[in-house]
Design a protein around this motif. Structure first.
Motif, PDB file in Angstrom:
ATOM      1  N   ILE A 133       5.553 -12.175   8.561  1.00 27.13           N
ATOM      2  CA  ILE A 133       5.930 -11.491   9.800  1.00 27.13           C
ATOM      3  C   ILE A 133       4.878 -11.784  10.847  1.00 27.13           C
ATOM      4  N   THR A 134       5.334 -12.216  12.012  1.00 29.38           N
ATOM      5  CA  THR A 134       4.442 -12.524  13.123  1.00 29.38           C
ATOM      6  C   THR A 134       4.280 -11.291  14.012  1.00 29.38           C
ATOM      7  N   LYS A 135       3.105 -11.125  14.577  1.00 33.33           N
ATOM      8  CA  LYS A 135       2.841 -10.000  15.475  1.00 33.33           C
ATOM      9  C   LYS A 135       3.869  -9.967  16.604  1.00 33.33           C
ATOM     10  N   GLY A 136       4.419  -8.771  16.867  1.00 32.59           N
ATOM     11  CA  GLY A 136       5.359  -8.596  17.960  1.00 32.59           C
ATOM     12  C   GLY A 136       6.816  -8.774  17.589  1.00 32.59           C
ATOM     13  N   GLU A 137       7.094  -9.076  16.325  1.00 39.61           N
ATOM     14  CA  GLU A 137       8.485  -9.205  15.895  1.00 39.61           C
ATOM     15  C   GLU A 137       9.151  -7.836  15.751  1.00 39.61           C
ATOM     16  N   PHE A 138      10.472  -7.829  15.864  1.00 40.48           N
ATOM     17  CA  PHE A 138      11.283  -6.663  15.509  1.00 40.48           C
ATOM     18  C   PHE A 138      12.049  -7.074  14.255  1.00 40.48           C
ATOM     19  N   VAL A 139      11.584  -6.581  13.109  1.00 45.18           N
ATOM     20  CA  VAL A 139      12.144  -6.969  11.819  1.00 45.18           C
ATOM     21  C   VAL A 139      13.095  -5.880  11.333  1.00 45.18           C
ATOM     22  N   THR A 140      14.294  -6.288  10.933  1.00 46.84           N
ATOM     23  CA  THR A 140      15.210  -5.339  10.303  1.00 46.84           C
ATOM     24  C   THR A 140      15.429  -5.768   8.857  1.00 46.84           C
ATOM     25  N   ILE A 141      15.369  -4.788   7.962  1.00 45.46           N
ATOM     26  CA  ILE A 141      15.563  -5.033   6.528  1.00 45.46           C
ATOM     27  C   ILE A 141      16.823  -4.294   6.110  1.00 45.46           C
ATOM     28  N   ILE A 142      17.788  -5.023   5.600  1.00 40.20           N
ATOM     29  CA  ILE A 142      19.079  -4.441   5.279  1.00 40.20           C
ATOM     30  C   ILE A 142      19.418  -4.684   3.817  1.00 40.20           C
ATOM     31  N   GLY A 143      20.173  -3.754   3.246  1.00 46.01           N
ATOM     32  CA  GLY A 143      20.609  -3.881   1.860  1.00 46.01           C
ATOM     33  C   GLY A 143      21.184  -2.559   1.386  1.00 46.01           C
ATOM     34  N   LYS A 144      21.964  -2.633   0.338  1.00 45.10           N
ATOM     35  CA  LYS A 144      22.564  -1.420  -0.219  1.00 45.10           C
ATOM     36  C   LYS A 144      21.502  -0.552  -0.881  1.00 45.10           C
ATOM     37  N   SER A 145      21.876   0.681  -1.192  1.00 43.87           N
ATOM     38  CA  SER A 145      20.975   1.575  -1.921  1.00 43.87           C
ATOM     39  C   SER A 145      20.549   0.912  -3.231  1.00 43.87           C
ATOM     40  N   GLY A 146      19.242   0.951  -3.511  1.00 39.87           N
ATOM     41  CA  GLY A 146      18.727   0.335  -4.729  1.00 39.87           C
ATOM     42  C   GLY A 146      18.398  -1.136  -4.605  1.00 39.87           C
ATOM     43  N   SER A 147      18.519  -1.677  -3.393  1.00 43.09           N
ATOM     44  CA  SER A 147      18.249  -3.110  -3.201  1.00 43.09           C
ATOM     45  C   SER A 147      16.762  -3.427  -3.146  1.00 43.09           C
ATOM     46  N   GLY A 148      15.926  -2.389  -2.945  1.00 39.52           N
ATOM     47  CA  GLY A 148      14.477  -2.603  -2.883  1.00 39.52           C
ATOM     48  C   GLY A 148      13.892  -2.508  -1.494  1.00 39.52           C
ATOM     49  N   LYS A 149      14.726  -2.199  -0.501  1.00 36.94           N
ATOM     50  CA  LYS A 149      14.227  -2.230   0.880  1.00 36.94           C
ATOM     51  C   LYS A 149      13.207  -1.126   1.154  1.00 36.94           C
ATOM     52  N   THR A 150      13.411   0.080   0.611  1.00 34.94           N
ATOM     53  CA  THR A 150      12.433   1.151   0.839  1.00 34.94           C
ATOM     54  C   THR A 150      11.147   0.878   0.070  1.00 34.94           C
ATOM     55  N   THR A 151      11.256   0.326  -1.134  1.00 33.92           N
ATOM     56  CA  THR A 151      10.053  -0.067  -1.881  1.00 33.92           C
ATOM     57  C   THR A 151       9.261  -1.097  -1.092  1.00 33.92           C
ATOM     58  N   LEU A 152       9.960  -2.042  -0.493  1.00 36.00           N
ATOM     59  CA  LEU A 152       9.297  -3.055   0.335  1.00 36.00           C
ATOM     60  C   LEU A 152       8.549  -2.396   1.486  1.00 36.00           C
ATOM     61  N   LEU A 153       9.188  -1.421   2.125  1.00 39.70           N
ATOM     62  CA  LEU A 153       8.542  -0.707   3.225  1.00 39.70           C
ATOM     63  C   LEU A 153       7.304   0.037   2.733  1.00 39.70           C
ATOM     64  N   ASN A 154       7.378   0.617   1.542  1.00 35.30           N
ATOM     65  CA  ASN A 154       6.240   1.357   0.983  1.00 35.30           C
ATOM     66  C   ASN A 154       5.068   0.436   0.657  1.00 35.30           C
ATOM     67  N   VAL A 155       5.362  -0.784   0.227  1.00 30.64           N
ATOM     68  CA  VAL A 155       4.281  -1.752  -0.001  1.00 30.64           C
ATOM     69  C   VAL A 155       3.649  -2.134   1.327  1.00 30.64           C
ATOM     70  N   LEU A 156       4.487  -2.379   2.334  1.00 29.50           N
ATOM     71  CA  LEU A 156       3.972  -2.711   3.660  1.00 29.50           C
ATOM     72  C   LEU A 156       3.059  -1.606   4.187  1.00 29.50           C
ATOM     73  N   GLY A 157       3.411  -0.362   3.898  1.00 30.14           N
ATOM     74  CA  GLY A 157       2.634   0.772   4.398  1.00 30.14           C
ATOM     75  C   GLY A 157       1.453   1.164   3.543  1.00 30.14           C
ATOM     76  N   GLY A 158       1.215   0.432   2.464  1.00 34.08           N
ATOM     77  CA  GLY A 158       0.075   0.746   1.611  1.00 34.08           C
ATOM     78  C   GLY A 158       0.288   1.960   0.738  1.00 34.08           C
ATOM     79  N   ILE A 159       1.540   2.394   0.577  1.00 37.41           N
ATOM     80  CA  ILE A 159       1.845   3.544  -0.277  1.00 37.41           C
ATOM     81  C   ILE A 159       2.020   3.096  -1.723  1.00 37.41           C
ATOM     82  N   THR A 160       2.679   1.964  -1.913  1.00 40.51           N
ATOM     83  CA  THR A 160       2.916   1.407  -3.244  1.00 40.51           C
ATOM     84  C   THR A 160       2.141   0.105  -3.394  1.00 40.51           C
ATOM     85  N   LYS A 161       1.399  -0.007  -4.494  1.00 37.94           N
ATOM     86  CA  LYS A 161       0.655  -1.242  -4.755  1.00 37.94           C
ATOM     87  C   LYS A 161       1.529  -2.221  -5.523  1.00 37.94           C
TER      88      LYS A 161
END
Length: 226
Positions: free
Chosen positions: A28-56
């Protein structure tokens, strides 16, 4: 700005093991507007948690501005979350026995080296979001949509490099949802990197970098110049 290199996240073990992310790589490049899409259970929230330093990550590496976040200790992770990342989460993450203005300003209490925004600016953002009249109300006195706007205000005034938004319009009516999306667009135009999880195909089109997930993997990645 951000680089994922074969990041996987596993929960449980043996037959009970769940693979939430499976060798995910992207940049991801600085200044992008990134959208992550997928059905429930696809891993998108886990991905967000890794990005936020919540999940290692269980395996793989996550680089932010050249630093491997996967190797950070607890103190470094806390500093990273407070100074670089703002969250807009589905369930608001408000403290029920704190009033609205206190909830909004909580992240600012832990800033060490960053300028604190003036109260006039905080009130200006609250007014734009239609929550200025609720300054001394408690979260349990507000509707779900009003609580969501408090959470969004907290994220904006934190003035971080990245805003992570997990279904930010999920608790809002159409009008307020559209207002929030326009606000996120304005922040992006001002230089903020926005990373938004959504299940809405139309909302996903807002991003100039779109990631589609399925079963913990990236199955499509698109870039636009609009």
């Amino acid at each position: 700005m951000i680089k994922f290199n074969n990041v996987s996240v596993h929960y449980g073990c043996d037959e009970a093991e769940t693979i939430a992310l499976n060798n995910v790589s992207f940049e991801i490049t600085k200044g992008e507007f990134v959208t992550i899409i997928g059905k429930s259970g696809s891993g998108k929230t886990t991905l967000l948690n890794v990005l936020g330093g919540i999940t290692k990550p269980t395996t793989g590496n996550y680089y932010f501005e050249g630093n491997n976040i996967a190797n950070y200790n607890d103190r470094q992770i806390s500093s990273y979350r407070n100074e670089k990342i703002s969250f807009i989460v589905q369930h608001f993450a408000l403290i029920q026995n704190f009033d609205v203005i206190t909830n909004i300003c909580i992240p600012l209490k832990y800033r060490r080296n960053k300028k604190i925004p003036k109260k006039a600016y905080i009130y200006e953002v609250m007014d734009k979001l239609g929550i200025l009249d609720y300054e001394y109300n408690f979260p349990y006195e507000l509707s779900g949509g009003e609580q969501q706007r408090v959470a969004i205000c907290r994220s904006i005034i934190s003035d971080t490099d990245i805003i992570l938004a997990d279904e930010p319009t999920g608790a809002l009516d159409e009008e307020n949802g559209n207002n929030i999306i326009e606000l996120l667009k304005d922040l992006n135009k001002a230089g903020k990197t926005i990373i938004m999880v959504t299940h809405d195909l139309e909302l996903a089109k807002i991003g100039n970098h779109r990631i589609t997930m399925k079963d913990g993997k990236i199955v499509a990645e698109e870039f636009t110049t609009d």
